[in-house]
Design an enzyme around this catalytic site. Structure first.
Site, PDB file in Angstrom:
ATOM      1  CB  CYS A  15      -0.907   0.101   1.226  1.00  0.00           C
ATOM      2  SG  CYS A  15      -1.333  -1.391   2.052  1.00  0.00           S
ATOM      3  N   GLY A  60      -0.195   0.577  -5.089  1.00  0.00           N
ATOM      4  CA  GLY A  60      -1.381  -0.241  -4.907  1.00  0.00           C
ATOM      5  C   GLY A  60      -2.441   0.135  -5.906  1.00  0.00           C
ATOM      6  CG  ASN A  86       3.114   0.463   3.186  1.00  0.00           C
ATOM      7  OD1 ASN A  86       2.888  -0.616   2.663  1.00  0.00           O
ATOM      8  ND2 ASN A  86       4.240   1.129   2.989  1.00  0.00           N
ATOM      9  N   GLY A  87       2.110  -2.196   5.149  1.00  0.00           N
ATOM     10  CA  GLY A  87       2.979  -3.197   5.750  1.00  0.00           C
ATOM     11  C   GLY A  87       2.249  -4.487   6.024  1.00  0.00           C
ATOM     12  CE1 TYR A 121       8.435  -3.369 -10.351  1.00  0.00           C
ATOM     13  CE2 TYR A 121       7.410  -3.908  -8.254  1.00  0.00           C
ATOM     14  CZ  TYR A 121       7.329  -3.761  -9.618  1.00  0.00           C
ATOM     15  OH  TYR A 121       6.145  -3.996 -10.254  1.00  0.00           O
TER      16      TYR A 121
END
Length: 495
Positions: free
Chosen positions: A21, A49, A127-128, A272
């Site tokens: 995310c 996302g 996020n995670g 990336y």
């Protein structure tokens, strides 16, 4: 095993990595509406996302505890119409874009989560991936908690709400809840009068602070600040909880910090995930990819006529390879920018390939040439095989593949969608065997020791490459599925 068997076994068209995310929070001390700025911030984070997105805002000058939220499945510009943003009045809010690694892909699992509880309201974006989420979830369920989603973010929200009952402030509740969490998390929480950010002690996921006029921002990447004309203030430190309010400005709590020697940023942010125009913990993402390409040219040289990158993350590394080797850099691929991860994939019976829907080869650029193709990773190998074949079909006489990361040998438990070991093409295969499967003339990976060099020595997590994780990995995921005990034992023996 040949490539067709690989694809048949995996049953998967997509062979790219996914982040979980992106988060974005904003508090305008002057009382201006923030929904539009959050929308554009999420637009800049869309690469993190593409399954779902949402925004939740509240008015600090209005009725306390009233939160207006809107979320849905799809891209940011698909979910939100102008009228949706127009009705979202509020000077504090959070936004989220999601790709699921834990919890199914449904609207119910879209974020932000809005929580109404005895002390008021909270809006949370996460996020995670937590490795102890199943344990925390069971503890809550046995004390009467009823869950509306299958994501670990709801577990975090519940614990913050419970800690708030015995905490003097909401930021204290966030800090106390975070001490129960194990794994990767960057959080943005909006309370009725405060914007709070938290980053796990290892620093797996990025989080930074920005400022525009008299408004403050918390977001996953600095590129989102640029999009809305905000200035970068600083990164949230690993283990830090920051509280933003008109009364206190930016207040910091570093009581969870472990020290730099234990930090473990996800190296794939630099390889990336992050946009190349972002800076994370003082390191330029673009520069890190240039360095990776230069290291590949030094360690895996080959004679060729053209160096090209697989869009987008391979482009900077390809330029670095070209600068180091002296071989001309060029564009060999045209990317369809209007294809996201939600597009309708062609049926297996049809001739269209999902790779060719996204990418097309410039025949004039590669015909009759020896091509070095740079990509960020090879996961299952299905995409690499097709791209190599596309280059050959376009007239390339040789295709040499260089990868700006080491081979994937282990899964990730901290929010990167790396599959089980048996699905990784590098598992139990030599580089020569992988080269043969993808059909390249030669294949080279980034050497492990180069990872720290490419980020100026920042401590990073290398678990997906060497099986040594900063935290002991879990025995089950958020859905209660148990990992293979034999693989877990093999991982421990290889340390």
């Amino acid at each position: 095993m040949n490539q067709n068997n690989l694809l048949e076994r995996n049953g998967c068209e997509e062979d790219t990595l996914h982040e979980e995310c992106g988060v974005f929070g904003m508090y305008d001390f002057d009382g201006a509406d923030v929904a539009s700025a959050i929308y554009y911030g999420l637009f800049a984070l869309q690469h993190r996302g593409q399954e779902s997105c949402g925004i939740a805002v509240s008015d600090t000058y209005g009725p306390k505890g009233k939160i207006v939220s809107y979320k849905g499945m799809g891209l940011v510009n698909e979910v939100f119409a102008p009228e949706d943003l127009e009705r979202m009045k509020g000077d504090i809010g959070v936004g989220h874009v999601r790709y699921s690694t834990a919890g199914s892909s449904t609207r119910e699992n879209a974020q932000p989560l809005v929580l109404n509880y005895v002390k008021g309201t909270l809006a949370l974006a996460h996020n995670g991936n937590l490795i102890n989420a199943p344990e925390l979830r069971r503890d809550l369920e046995y004390t009467g908690a009823i869950f509306q989603t299958t994501i670990d973010s709801e577990v975090i929200a519940y614990h913050i709400a419970r800690e708030r009952l015995n905490s003097a402030t909401v930021e204290e509740a966030v800090s106390r809840a975070c001490r129960k969490l194990k794994g990767a998390y960057s959080l943005v929480v909006a309370s009725p009068r405060k914007l709070i950010g938290a980053r796990d002690p290892y620093g797996f996921k990025p989080l930074c602070i920005g400022k525009r006029d008299n408004a403050y921002i918390l977001t996953s990447e600095s590129c989102a600040l640029d999009t809305i004309g905000a200035e970068f203030v600083r990164d949230v430190k690993p283990g830090e909880v920051v509280t933003i309010s008109p009364e206190g400005g930016i207040e910091s709590d570093l009581s969870m910090a472990l020290g730099e020697e234990q930090e473990a940023r996800c190296i794939f942010e630099y390889i990336y995930f992050a946009r190349p125009d972002s800076h994370i913990d003082g390191m330029s993402v673009y520069e890190s990819r240039i360095r990776a390409g230069k290291y590949l040219a030094q360690d895996s040289p080959v004679d060729a006529d053209l160096v090209t990158g697989v869009p987008e993350s391979g482009n900077a590394a390809a330029l670095g390879y070209s600068l180091q080797s002296g071989i001309p850099y060029g564009t060999a691929f045209v990317k369809n920018s209007y294809v996201g991860r939600t597009f309708i994939k062609p049926k297996q019976s049809s001739r269209e390939s999902s790779v060719q829907v996204k990418l097309n080869v410039l025949k004039d650029a590669v015909a009759g040439k020896r091509v070095i193709m740079i990509d960020d990773s090879i996961v299952r190998g299905t995409t690499s095989d097709r791209i190599v074949r596309m280059l050959r079909d376009a007239g390339a006489t040789e295709v040499h593949v260089r990868i700006s990361s080491p081979p994937f040998l282990w899964p990730c438990y901290f929010g990167t969608d790396i599959p089980a070991r048996e699905q990784l093409i590098a598992y139990n295969r030599s580089i020569e065997e992988i080269r043969e499967i993808i059909g390249a003339d030669s294949l080279g990976y980034l050497n492990m020791e180069r990872l720290s060099q490419m980020v100026d020595g920042l401590p990073v997590c290398k678990g997906c490459f060497n099986g040594t994780y900063p935290i002991e990995p879990p025995k089950e995921d958020i859905r209660g599925e148990y990992f293979d005990k034999e693989i877990d034992l093999e991982r421990k023996m290889s340390r």
